[in-house]
Design a protein around this motif. Structure first.
Motif, PDB file in Angstrom:
ATOM      1  N   GLU A 249      46.648  41.163   8.855  1.00  0.00           N
ATOM      2  CA  GLU A 249      45.696  40.114   9.246  1.00  0.00           C
ATOM      3  C   GLU A 249      45.556  39.004   8.205  1.00  0.00           C
ATOM      4  OE1 GLU A 249      42.967  39.048  11.459  1.00  0.00           O
ATOM      5  OE2 GLU A 249      44.543  39.696  12.825  1.00  0.00           O
ATOM      6  N   PRO A 250      45.373  39.311   6.907  1.00  0.00           N
ATOM      7  CA  PRO A 250      45.177  38.223   5.933  1.00  0.00           C
ATOM      8  C   PRO A 250      46.390  37.308   5.773  1.00  0.00           C
ATOM      9  CG  PRO A 250      44.501  40.356   5.027  1.00  0.00           C
ATOM     10  CD  PRO A 250      45.248  40.635   6.278  1.00  0.00           C
ATOM     11  N   TRP A 251      47.553  37.763   6.243  1.00  0.00           N
ATOM     12  CA  TRP A 251      48.777  36.966   6.124  1.00  0.00           C
ATOM     13  C   TRP A 251      48.979  36.021   7.302  1.00  0.00           C
ATOM     14  CZ3 TRP A 251      52.058  36.888   1.935  1.00  0.00           C
ATOM     15  CH2 TRP A 251      51.828  37.858   0.952  1.00  0.00           C
ATOM     16  N   ILE A 252      48.184  36.176   8.359  1.00  0.00           N
ATOM     17  CA  ILE A 252      48.422  35.378   9.570  1.00  0.00           C
ATOM     18  C   ILE A 252      48.290  33.886   9.292  1.00  0.00           C
ATOM     19  CG2 ILE A 252      47.615  34.863  11.894  1.00  0.00           C
ATOM     20  CD1 ILE A 252      48.970  37.516  11.871  1.00  0.00           C
ATOM     21  N   ALA A 253      47.196  33.478   8.644  1.00  0.00           N
ATOM     22  CA  ALA A 253      46.989  32.042   8.408  1.00  0.00           C
ATOM     23  C   ALA A 253      48.062  31.437   7.498  1.00  0.00           C
ATOM     24  CB  ALA A 253      45.590  31.790   7.849  1.00  0.00           C
ATOM     25  N   PRO A 254      48.377  32.045   6.331  1.00  0.00           N
ATOM     26  CA  PRO A 254      49.436  31.452   5.499  1.00  0.00           C
ATOM     27  C   PRO A 254      50.795  31.376   6.196  1.00  0.00           C
ATOM     28  CG  PRO A 254      48.140  33.007   4.214  1.00  0.00           C
ATOM     29  CD  PRO A 254      47.706  33.171   5.633  1.00  0.00           C
ATOM     30  N   VAL A 255      51.159  32.422   6.927  1.00  0.00           N
ATOM     31  CA  VAL A 255      52.467  32.412   7.587  1.00  0.00           C
ATOM     32  C   VAL A 255      52.472  31.428   8.758  1.00  0.00           C
ATOM     33  CG1 VAL A 255      54.117  33.809   8.899  1.00  0.00           C
ATOM     34  CG2 VAL A 255      53.057  34.737   6.834  1.00  0.00           C
ATOM     35  N   ALA A 256      51.366  31.347   9.495  1.00  0.00           N
ATOM     36  CA  ALA A 256      51.284  30.358  10.576  1.00  0.00           C
ATOM     37  C   ALA A 256      51.394  28.939  10.013  1.00  0.00           C
ATOM     38  CB  ALA A 256      49.979  30.530  11.343  1.00  0.00           C
ATOM     39  N   ALA A 257      50.773  28.702   8.854  1.00  0.00           N
ATOM     40  CA  ALA A 257      50.840  27.372   8.242  1.00  0.00           C
ATOM     41  C   ALA A 257      52.251  27.031   7.808  1.00  0.00           C
ATOM     42  CB  ALA A 257      49.873  27.295   7.057  1.00  0.00           C
ATOM     43  N   ARG A 258      52.964  27.998   7.246  1.00  0.00           N
ATOM     44  CA  ARG A 258      54.342  27.700   6.812  1.00  0.00           C
ATOM     45  C   ARG A 258      55.260  27.471   8.014  1.00  0.00           C
ATOM     46  NH1 ARG A 258      57.820  32.208   5.230  1.00  0.00           N
ATOM     47  NH2 ARG A 258      59.090  30.619   4.231  1.00  0.00           N
ATOM     48  N   LYS A 259      54.936  28.068   9.172  1.00  0.00           N
ATOM     49  CA  LYS A 259      55.767  27.882  10.357  1.00  0.00           C
ATOM     50  C   LYS A 259      55.666  26.459  10.922  1.00  0.00           C
ATOM     51  CE  LYS A 259      56.148  31.036  13.593  1.00  0.00           C
ATOM     52  NZ  LYS A 259      57.597  31.311  13.555  1.00  0.00           N
ATOM     53  N   LEU A 260      54.668  25.710  10.497  1.00  0.00           N
ATOM     54  CA  LEU A 260      54.506  24.345  11.007  1.00  0.00           C
ATOM     55  C   LEU A 260      55.633  23.419  10.557  1.00  0.00           C
ATOM     56  CD1 LEU A 260      50.648  23.889  10.554  1.00  0.00           C
ATOM     57  CD2 LEU A 260      51.897  24.343  12.670  1.00  0.00           C
ATOM     58  N   VAL A 261      56.410  23.816   9.557  1.00  0.00           N
ATOM     59  CA  VAL A 261      57.538  22.987   9.117  1.00  0.00           C
ATOM     60  C   VAL A 261      58.839  23.400   9.796  1.00  0.00           C
ATOM     61  CG1 VAL A 261      56.446  22.609   6.881  1.00  0.00           C
ATOM     62  CG2 VAL A 261      58.155  24.419   7.117  1.00  0.00           C
ATOM     63  N   ALA A 262      58.806  24.420  10.642  1.00  0.00           N
ATOM     64  CA  ALA A 262      60.021  24.928  11.269  1.00  0.00           C
ATOM     65  C   ALA A 262      60.509  23.963  12.349  1.00  0.00           C
ATOM     66  CB  ALA A 262      59.768  26.300  11.875  1.00  0.00           C
ATOM     67  N   ASP A 263      61.825  23.799  12.416  1.00  0.00           N
ATOM     68  CA  ASP A 263      62.423  22.947  13.443  1.00  0.00           C
ATOM     69  C   ASP A 263      62.559  23.672  14.780  1.00  0.00           C
ATOM     70  OD1 ASP A 263      62.754  20.832  11.664  1.00  0.00           O
ATOM     71  OD2 ASP A 263      64.702  21.597  10.987  1.00  0.00           O
ATOM     72  N   GLY A 264      62.587  25.003  14.724  1.00  0.00           N
ATOM     73  CA  GLY A 264      62.952  25.765  15.908  1.00  0.00           C
ATOM     74  C   GLY A 264      61.816  26.082  16.855  1.00  0.00           C
ATOM     75  N   ILE A 265      60.609  25.563  16.624  1.00  0.00           N
ATOM     76  CA  ILE A 265      59.512  25.834  17.542  1.00  0.00           C
ATOM     77  C   ILE A 265      58.994  24.523  18.125  1.00  0.00           C
ATOM     78  CG2 ILE A 265      58.872  27.959  16.354  1.00  0.00           C
ATOM     79  CD1 ILE A 265      56.518  26.531  15.134  1.00  0.00           C
ATOM     80  N   SER A 266      58.430  24.607  19.310  1.00  0.00           N
ATOM     81  CA  SER A 266      58.007  23.418  20.046  1.00  0.00           C
ATOM     82  C   SER A 266      56.685  22.872  19.515  1.00  0.00           C
ATOM     83  CB  SER A 266      57.856  23.761  21.524  1.00  0.00           C
ATOM     84  OG  SER A 266      56.781  24.671  21.714  1.00  0.00           O
TER      85      SER A 266
END
Length: 284
Positions: A249-266
């Motif tokens: 659970e505590p990792w959800i926010a940091p990992v979700a934030a880093r995913k915002l730079v990913a090219d592969g998601i809409s």
């Protein structure tokens, strides 16, 4: 045709994949948006995983094809778990059958065993997962500077581990070969916390938007099984490792934030991630 280069068999955001030589190998050729160092890193990471005895394609060499950097791997003949999910959803819809949750249990068990196998190794000479996450959060354009600082502060409070992590654990990278699973695409691998890998997997299952070219039945089936799939996966992984959903659970926010730079998601998926990050920041 370049000597050794065969038919194109796949493509991702950073590379194209072709048959190589006699067909027992493939070559990943970098696209213009991918620097040679990224291809070199993927080969290095996969060699480490191979040396650990993990189920990965055998890595061979770096090559250059008409000015494009490439890396040669063993060719794996297998079916991605995501394809099996889509095919099953379409077939069940065609036959007007209810979704069989036991199928999800089988896939959850395979995936949990695979991730636990990866996370059981402690390795050196790999990038720092924590630094990668921190750098990606800084680059995220969708969050305010205050929001980035708050998420990084959460990251800094989390415990530090030094386990091998894949970095992109999604069903498209898990190939089923007979009764075995093989995991590909090691370019984002690092040393760090298994909980971050698991958070990435949970976020993907919970918020992924399937590509529009896939049948609508697949999206319907995914929406109906998201949380059950997460629960089944975590039950199996916790039995193997002792790591529970509460640890993730505590990792959800940091990992979700880093995913915002990913090219592969809409963009639609990024909107969902932003809402989740802000919800979590409000309740802290």
């Amino acid at each position: 045709m370049v000597h050794g280069l065969g038919n194109k068999i796949g493509e991702g955001g950073c590379a194209e994949v072709f048959e190589w030589e006699d067909g027992s190998k493939i070559i990943k050729l970098a696209k213009p948006n991918t620097i040679p160092a990224a291809i070199q890193a993927e080969l290095h990471h996969c060699r480490i995983a191979w040396a650990c005895g993990l189920p990965v394609p055998r890595p061979y060499d770096l090559v250059n094809v008409e000015g494009r950097s490439g890396v040669v791997f063993e060719r794996i003949y297998g079916e991605p778990i995501i394809k099996r999910f889509v095919d099953r959803a379409v077939e069940q819809s065609r036959l007007q059958q209810p979704i069989d949750i036991m199928d999800d249990y089988v896939d959850a068990e395979i995936t949990a065993q695979l991730f636990h196998q990866i996370h059981s190794h402690s390795v050196a000479d790999m990038p720092s997962q924590r630094e990668n996450i921190r750098n990606d959060i800084h680059r995220a354009q969708y969050l305010t500077e205050a929001e980035k600082a708050a998420v990084i502060a959460e990251l800094d409070r989390l415990p530090i581990r030094q386990q091998l992590c894949h970095g992109d654990p999604n069903p498209g990278n898990i190939l089923l070969r007979n009764d075995d699973a093989v995991i590909i695409d090691w370019n984002n691998a690092s040393t760090g916390n298994p909980e971050a890998d698991l958070a990435e997997y949970v976020i993907m299952i919970r918020y992924a938007i399937l590509p529009p070219h896939l049948p609508n039945e697949a999206s319907v089936a995914l929406d109906a099984t998201r949380e059950t799939s997460i629960r089944l996966f975590m039950e199996k992984y916790e039995k193997l490792s002792g790591i529970s959903y509460a640890d993730i659970e505590p990792w959800i926010a940091p990992v979700a934030a880093r995913k915002l730079v990913a090219d592969g998601i809409s963009e639609e998926e990024k909107v969902l991630l932003i809402k989740e990050i802000r919800r979590r920041l409000r309740i802290r």
